[in-house]
Design an enzyme around this catalytic site. Structure first.
Site, PDB file in Angstrom:
ATOM      1  N   TYR A   1       0.812  -1.236   0.000  1.00  0.00           N
ATOM      2  CA  TYR A   1       0.000   0.000   0.000  1.00  0.00           C
ATOM      3  C   TYR A   1       0.837   1.273   0.000  1.00  0.00           C
ATOM      4  CZ  TYR A   1      -0.502   0.064   5.298  1.00  0.00           C
ATOM      5  OH  TYR A   1      -0.345   0.088   6.647  1.00  0.00           O
ATOM      6  N   GLU A   2       0.147   2.369  -0.255  1.00  0.00           N
ATOM      7  CA  GLU A   2       0.790   3.693  -0.386  1.00  0.00           C
ATOM      8  C   GLU A   2       1.800   3.695  -1.543  1.00  0.00           C
ATOM      9  OE1 GLU A   2      -0.704   5.845   1.700  1.00  0.00           O
ATOM     10  OE2 GLU A   2       0.265   7.353   0.462  1.00  0.00           O
ATOM     11  N   GLY A   3       1.463   2.968  -2.617  1.00  0.00           N
ATOM     12  CA  GLY A   3       2.383   2.794  -3.755  1.00  0.00           C
ATOM     13  C   GLY A   3       3.219   1.554  -3.553  1.00  0.00           C
TER      14      GLY A   3
ATOM     15  N   GLN B   1       7.578   2.602  -5.881  1.00  0.00           N
ATOM     16  CA  GLN B   1       8.612   3.369  -5.160  1.00  0.00           C
ATOM     17  C   GLN B   1       9.911   3.391  -5.948  1.00  0.00           C
ATOM     18  OE1 GLN B   1       7.667   4.986  -2.433  1.00  0.00           O
ATOM     19  NE2 GLN B   1       5.697   3.950  -2.601  1.00  0.00           N
TER      20      GLN B   1
END
Lengths: 564, 564
Positions: free
Chosen positions: B428-430, B435
């Protein structure tokens, strides 16, 4: 969950062109090469169509226990019956007791499919196989004749009872007692982590139990092996009176939910009646002779679960559309993105190397009765198969989850189950730390490195004809030799460096077999590309482990008390 | 489960002697160095005594949904109230809206404890923090004054609504619509994977929602950000009429069970009333400005969960007696065995390097308003903090399970929960693949490598005074520079090599900070030994990733279609 596909081509390629299964025909009269294709084809059908559909059920509908009786996942019984009906339990067993006397390597090929399709289920016939091995090798003729036929047919299943709360990796601490009583013994004690310790799929369950006789020596030299049936046999040899051996609770586990993990109580009342298998106080040795197979089986489980996870990731990556790539205005499937393709090749390359080693080791194991060379080679391969392959399996199932993105974290997708299931593999049947110690202690040190030297020599001979990567491979081979010597001569501390040595050996052996596969006239483009990927991305890890082996060079240099 | 212990000494050492938190005093009038100890000490108490006991409850007593209303794990509400009462939600918020205007680095130190103690719970205040950031940076004065005070006090919580079924990593595919209506907008659409999308711990929930205006350009340049409260405010600014924004189902996940992951339906009827945050069609940029913090927070979660798992393993290793070691006839705790101590040091060394990077990055982030150099450095650190640290966290939680042997696989032991919880972090969060692309694309290529060059220069300057490992470290630094150049000049294919580059950068930066810590006069023996272990066992992995970067040198060299 997308459907499981048995990897027939890869299995056949490994067996025929890397492991040389044709060498078994002269030692197994019932086997000829014509049998391979039909067996693989039937194994594919059985695992894909009959076993795989039950996998998710086992994860959700857990076994239950009531009144000291375990009821398995409802969907499993029909699968087990189909397995017995198909005679899949009889492949490698001796003809004398109703088996087909085929090579173990074929059984491994069949088991790969079953384990990919439903790991939790597969453990029941697998543990039975282990019990059969122990009885066949060590029990007297009477016990064999009485128990083996029904175990081989699958009518009865078997269990292995080693672990106790204070005796896990250290079996010398076993406390379960065996009191002589007439022709047999009365067993008293508690065993934990007993896989498929009770269930209703078979008419009887034959427990093999490690216990101590009165006045037995302390430690591992005072452990004996006993056969303890769930139901004592009546005069016609059929299950009769219930024995004093019960499952008393089930564990609540991270994975393999469909496999009932039991706490077993032997002798809550008058004692569980048991029969000695082999000699008194030689129980641990009896266990060890069958451990090679059991440990290789766990390595196979690593391959099998990881293969299933990889297939799900591959399917998802070609189904899920997201984002664009250079030169294409249309959104593409995620398999087209560089990082996703990296993950897919990483998994695929690892799996092929693992599979090559698996079948090489299993053919070797089939030959171990032929001469000491094959026995030694089997000894050497076994901890690598178990340790290195189950370590790699963790990475593969996790990568398969990653390919799924957020969906990978959702249980209904199914790939998370495989991650949970796989996590037991580096632990049971001897933790990977124990495997590593076995490799550097029993296997490497026992013959002063001669067995490894022979393997390294064989690898270096093969490397002479490698078209690409010859020098790189030979450099890694040199490092492996240097590492082994460092451990043997005490420059590296064996106990601490063992894990790195095992992993290093795995990566190098994997490279050898991938490159060897490339020499075959039957090699396909995907194997060659997997080999390229392996050499560039997996093999370099051997350097890291080599650095590890070298730097563990002072006794007690990392004292954990400093961390308190 | 043994009790959690906040790692006060390590956090303080990283903040004071590696990250140089004293540099913040001149930029944060409310902060002086005297505050550090009491804050860490109170954070320790809060996380250990009030938060940690609720962790297992969240794993077992899942949130439920009924009539489009989510009820959270019963044990959580009291913890949330204690968090608000302790003003832990106000640390870094501006004074104007009731915050304490303290450095973010302190908040990170507090959050480390809360996340270790209960990751699932911690996500509620964390997501609120993200929403606060977005509103504070982009919303107009009226929205800020209306919503921020109650969000900062914790009376109201916040959510981030980005993902849709067809729009995950690729937000250009967002379909949710926003139709202008009077002063506001009516929002229609479905969002998935919405963390803490509904619950009963707060009086209101402020949803931030990405949606498209009519006639908005296609792709990411046509996305706007809207504030959508669960309850519309009445004239006195209190929650009044229920807005048309509902959780309609909850996901069944591998881990973080205590965190309700909702499918959110906006506008099932007349539309959910929302207010524009920032400019039309600039919604994605608004999201990006707060993403550095959110992504660093996920890196922190990796550190936090792994720390908790490590502590459990350490406790178990000093509690569990099994086997003997050379020179001692008595059975010993397993921490005395070479392979177990190897695992403990592996975890401890990784954690210290991660913690050092975490606090260095958070202090850097606090300085990013000061000049472009700090902004650039923060940009560079963020994907490494998120990607490298969450990758390492997977290894650490798995190793912690391994140390427990068979007990690690039993859910009641508790360490398996941490393995399940941690698995979301690389996603999650990319995802970590995103990243890595962010690092080589936006962060490396955007300034033609200038930012990285400055970091490498700083590391090389520091290395001049390293007592040990200077040459080895400098060699790795050279490799990092070579790898960056290869990506920048196209010798390596950026999209495919990105992951290896990110991991390589992580290992090298980690070594730098460990060695830098050793230069401090306050350094303790355990840090020095961890540094030795890190340099010998973790840093060599950078070589493998370097080999990876170099060998991904042909566009499309690994076409996944070959695997079909």
């Amino acid at each position: 969950m997308s459907g499981y596909r048995y990897p027939t081509d890869d299995v056949r390629f490994c067996l025929e062109h890397i492991a040389g299964i044709h060498r078994l025909t002269e030692h197994f009269p019932n086997y000829d090469s014509e049998l391979l294709d039909p067996i693989l084809s039937e194994a594919a059908k059985f695992s894909e169509q009959l076993v795989a559909p039950s996998n998710r059920a086992g994860d959700i509908n857990w076994p239950t226990i009531s009144d000291k009786a375990v009821t398995e996942t409802p969907e499993f019984k029909a699968v087990y019956e189909a397995m017995c009906d198909g005679a899949w339990t009889t492949l490698s067993a001796p003809e004398e007791y109703g088996g087909q006397a085929l090579p173990r390597a074929l059984e491994v090929a069949v088991n790969e499919g079953i384990q990919s399709a439903n790991l939790a289920f597969s453990l029941c016939p697998l543990l039975t196989q282990g019990a059969i091995d122990a009885i066949e090798t060590h029990a007297n003729a009477d016990l064999k004749a009485t128990y083996l036929p029904n175990m081989i047919s699958g009518r009865w299943t078997g269990t292995m009872n080693l672990t106790e709360p204070s005796a896990g990796s250290d079996l010398s601490a076993i406390k379960t007692k065996a009191i002589p009583d007439g022709d047999g013994y009365r067993i008293f004690g508690q065993k934990i982590f007993i896989t498929w310790g009770d269930h209703q799929m078979s008419d009887n369950i034959i427990h093999l139990v490690l216990a101590r006789l009165p006045d037995a020596p302390e430690g591992v030299r005072g452990i004996s092996l006993f056969l303890v049936p769930k139901f004592l046999l009546d005069e016609s040899g059929e299950p009769g009176v219930r024995n004093d051996a019960y499952a008393i609770s089930l564990e609540h586990k991270l994975g393999i939910h469909g496999s009932p993990t039991c706490v077993m109580q032997f002798g809550d009342g008058d004692g569980a009646i048991g029969y000695l298998v082999g000699e008194e106080n030689k129980g641990l040795m009896a266990m060890f002779t069958m451990m090679n197979n059991a440990r290789q089986s766990v390595g196979l489980q690593g391959l099998a679960v990881a293969e299933r996870a990889y297939q799900m990731a591959l399917d998802y990556a070609f189904d899920r559309t997201q984002g664009v790539v250079k030169g294409s205005p249309e959104k593409v499937v995620i398999a087209k993105h560089g990082d996703v393709s990296r993950m897919l090749w990483q998994m695929a390359s690892s799996l092929s190397a693992m599979r090559a080693l698996m079948y090489v080791a299993s053919v070797e194991s089939d030959l171990k009765g032929v001469d000491a060379k094959h026995q030694k080679r089997t000894d050497l391969y076994t901890p690598i198969v178990k340790g290195w392959m189950t370590e790699l399996s963790q990475e593969i199932v996790s990568t398969a989850v990653q390919v799924h993105g957020g969906m990978g974290f959702i249980e209904e997708t199914g790939v998370a189950q495989l991650l949970r299931d796989a996590r037991i593999l580096p632990i049971y049947e001897g933790t990977n730390g124990i495997q590593a110690l076995d490799l550097v202690g029993r296997k490497l040190a026992a013959d002063k490195g001669e067995g490894l030297k022979a393997l390294i020599y064989e690898m270096s001979q093969d490397a002479e004809s490698f078209v690409g990567h010859k020098d790189l491979f030979l450099a890694h081979l040199d490092q492996l030799e240097v590492a082994a010597k460092a451990i043997l001569n005490g420059e590296s501390v064996a106990n601490t460096a063992a894990y790195d040595f095992m992993m290093m050996a795995g990566y190098v052996v994997g490279a050898w077999l991938m490159l060897k596969g490339c020499q075959s006239s039957e090699v396909k483009q995907d194997w060659q590309t997997k080999t390229e990927f392996y050499v560039n991305h997996l093999l370099p890890r051997a350097n890291t482990h080599f650095a590890g082996v070298k730097s563990f060079n002072v006794e007690d240099q990392y004292n954990a008390e400093l961390l308190l």
